[in-house]
Design an enzyme around this catalytic site. Structure first.
Site, mmCIF file in Angstrom:
data_model
loop_
_atom_site.group_PDB
_atom_site.id
_atom_site.type_symbol
_atom_site.label_atom_id
_atom_site.label_comp_id
_atom_site.label_asym_id
_atom_site.label_seq_id
_atom_site.Cartn_x
_atom_site.Cartn_y
_atom_site.Cartn_z
ATOM 1 N N ASP A 17 69.722 15.401 52.974
ATOM 2 C CA ASP A 17 70.858 16.234 53.366
ATOM 3 C C ASP A 17 70.732 16.667 54.832
ATOM 4 O O ASP A 17 69.651 17.053 55.288
ATOM 5 C CB ASP A 17 70.886 17.477 52.459
ATOM 6 C CG ASP A 17 72.172 18.245 52.580
ATOM 7 O OD1 ASP A 17 73.228 17.663 52.302
ATOM 8 O OD2 ASP A 17 72.118 19.432 52.961
ATOM 9 N N GLU A 74 71.594 11.794 55.892
ATOM 10 C CA GLU A 74 72.959 12.195 56.240
ATOM 11 C C GLU A 74 72.930 12.650 57.691
ATOM 12 O O GLU A 74 72.378 13.705 58.002
ATOM 13 C CB GLU A 74 73.431 13.342 55.336
ATOM 14 C CG GLU A 74 74.881 13.708 55.589
ATOM 15 C CD GLU A 74 75.250 15.120 55.181
ATOM 16 O OE1 GLU A 74 74.354 15.934 54.903
ATOM 17 O OE2 GLU A 74 76.450 15.408 55.171
#
Ligand code: NOJ
Length: 524
Positions: free
Chosen positions: A202, A270
């Site tokens: 993330d 990400e």
């Protein structure tokens, strides 16, 4: 036999666990639900890997991206035994399992943060970023939260601010403290030892910030936004609150940990960085950082030949020698593909995603062309949607539409209500109906996935754009396959050699005419 590692030739399918399959009747998807659908994933659809968004214990302020325990399962989603069963079931069918890792921030309810905020001299105080107010009481700098407002929250009890790049309930971990790295890496080992095949990381580029916490400058006049609108956040150049070069050492350490495991594990970060070279830096100078930074450029592109081709070629030239490209057309943060590109483009978009050179990631529901749901502002679940009108992400997170029964087969029929409403069109648009229809979107995805699986050219062949009439994007893969996509709503006469192996329309196509929005795979 291909000499390419599994993660280069596979197709990844993203599962948002809350929305995939509910087995308990609480209206929320769960891990046994994913296991229940393993045959669909591996055999019916034919993908090679699943990425599961967070399932950790969490107060769910950001639907699991606020983790309160990195080494357990949220009871809402099942148990650690359910997780082991899921991995076992996936591996028996040859599917890889990638899980989400959320290193930038924990939940404010994580015991680490509870300790950290308990007093200024707590040993875990420095596990998060705490600073005194400015003399006038205002936050230490001008950084803004991605979800709106200041990135600093004042803690009355200890008289300092803590940093949160996202919600106030998501305090940023301080990775400059080696104890944090050690504790977080132990968490990774916990899952690696349970045989997970990789991690999706993330907001990977946000982890390391300017150590001096300098203010971000305002954007210059004429500055052009590259991503979707984030309100006031877009008024600043985010050069100090993310993307610090120290991220690279962190990912070298991370990669060394992954590489100490066999069989080979995978990582995809990400990373939202518009500058291609800076983005590509996350592969590592010696390909010793992330296996891939996610390439979101097509998500932000118009459905336009030159724009798409230029982004494809930008990636092709930006990645270092030996690095492997990747493509994403949708995820749990973006409007559904059918909304962004338009429903008419969805078939050719499927062909684009599954025929470009690189690892594709397919978002659950796109294979049946699920539509963006219109969730009224007062019904918004997503905290971002509640903070910033129009930014809500609920519309792409609605329950998977399996069949025409109550709750679309997502929840048992007796379930009172699902966490987000099932999209209205579910009685026509669902897996069961589309499986019976050779012209459905699902049949097209199945055909494309099967074709790709049997085609070394599509899996690993070089990409080369070829000349085509205006409105048509055409490229060769290797020397045996040509892909031609009509990106207009008009028929276009073409003159390609070869024979048609697959048309997005699922019927007798020719190499001499592309129908509106038609895509072809042509064997040369
Ligand atoms: C990116 C995730 O994809 C998104 O869903 C989440 O809200 C933020 N990171 C914060 O973790």
């Amino acid at each position: 036999m291909s000499t390419h590692p599994w993660w280069q030739t596979t197709v990844i399918y993203q599962i948002y666990p809350r929305s995939f399959q509910d087995t308990t009747g609480n209206g929320i998807g769960d891990l046994p639900g994913i296991t229940m659908r393993m045959e669909y994933l591996a055999d019916t659809l034919g993908i090679g890997a699943i990425w599961i968004s967070p399932f950790y214990p969490s107060p769910m302020a950001d639907f699991g991206y606020d983790v309160s325990d990195y080494t357990d399962i949220n009871p809402m989603f099942g148990t650690i035994n359910d997780f082991d069963d899921l991995v076992g079931a996936a591996h028996r069918r040859g599917l890889k399992v990638i899980i989400d890792w959320v290193p930038n921030h924990s939940s404010d309810e994580h015991p680490w943060f509870v300790e950290s905020r308990s007093s200024r001299d707590n040993p875990k105080r420095d596990w998060y970023t705490w600073r005194d107010p400015k003399p006038d009481g205002s936050p230490p700098n001008n950084w803004l939260s991605f979800f709106g407002g200041s990135a600093w929250e004042f803690d009355e009890a200890t008289g300092q601010y803590y940093l949160h790049s996202f919600l106030t309930k998501q305090p940023d971990l301080n990775w400059r403290n080696p104890e944090v790295q050690e504790a977080m890496f132990e968490g990774l080992q916990f899952w690696l030892d349970r045989d997970v095949d990789g991690f999706r990381i993330d907001v990977a580029h946000v982890i390391m910030k300017d150590p001096d916490l300098r203010d971000n400058p305002r954007v210059p006049d004429g500055w052009e936004r590259k991503f979707k609108s984030h309100g006031e956040y877009d008024e600043f150049l985010h050069i100090h609150d993310k993307g610090h070069p120290d991220n690279h050492q962190l990912f070298r350490d991370f990669r060394a940990l992954l590489d100490s495991y066999q069989p080979e594990r995978f990582s995809v970060g990400e990373i939202h960085i518009p500058d291609w070279d800076e983005w590509a830096g996350y592969y590592g100078e010696d390909l010793d950082e992330l296996h891939q930074p996610f390439n979101f450029s097509l998500v932000h592109s118009a459905w336009d030949v030159e724009e798409i081709a230029s982004r494809v070629e930008a990636q092709e030239s930006a990645i270092p020698d030996g690095a492997w490209p990747n493509y994403v057309l949708g995820n749990h943060d973006e409007k559904r593909l059918t909304e962004r590109y338009g429903a008419a483009a969805a078939r050719a978009a499927a062909m684009l995603l599954l025929t470009l050179r690189g690892t594709p990631t397919l978002y659950y529901g796109d294979e049946i062309a699920m539509t963006e749901a219109d969730i009224a502002p007062e019904d918004q679940q997503d905290p971002w949607g509640r903070n910033l009108p129009g930014a809500g992400r609920d519309g792409c997170r609605t329950p998977m539409q399996w069949d025409g029964s109550e709750h679309a087969g997502f929840s048992p029929a007796a379930t009172a209500t699902t966490w987000l409403p099932v999209t209205d069109d579910y009685s026509q648009r669902n897996v069961a109906t589309q499986l019976d229809d050779p012209t459905s979107m699902l049949s097209l995805y199945r055909a494309l996935l099967a074709y790709r699986k049997g085609s070394p050219a599509l899996q690993t062949g070089a990409y080369r754009r070829v000349e085509a009439p205006a409105g048509v994007y055409a490229y060769e893969r290797g020397d045996s396959v040509l892909v031609a996509l009509n990106m207009t709503g008009e028929p276009v006469a073409v003159s390609f050699p070869g024979t048609v192996a697959l048309s997005t329309q699922g019927d007798g196509a020719t190499t001499k005419l592309l129908r509106p929005n038609e895509g072809l795979i042509i064997e040369l």
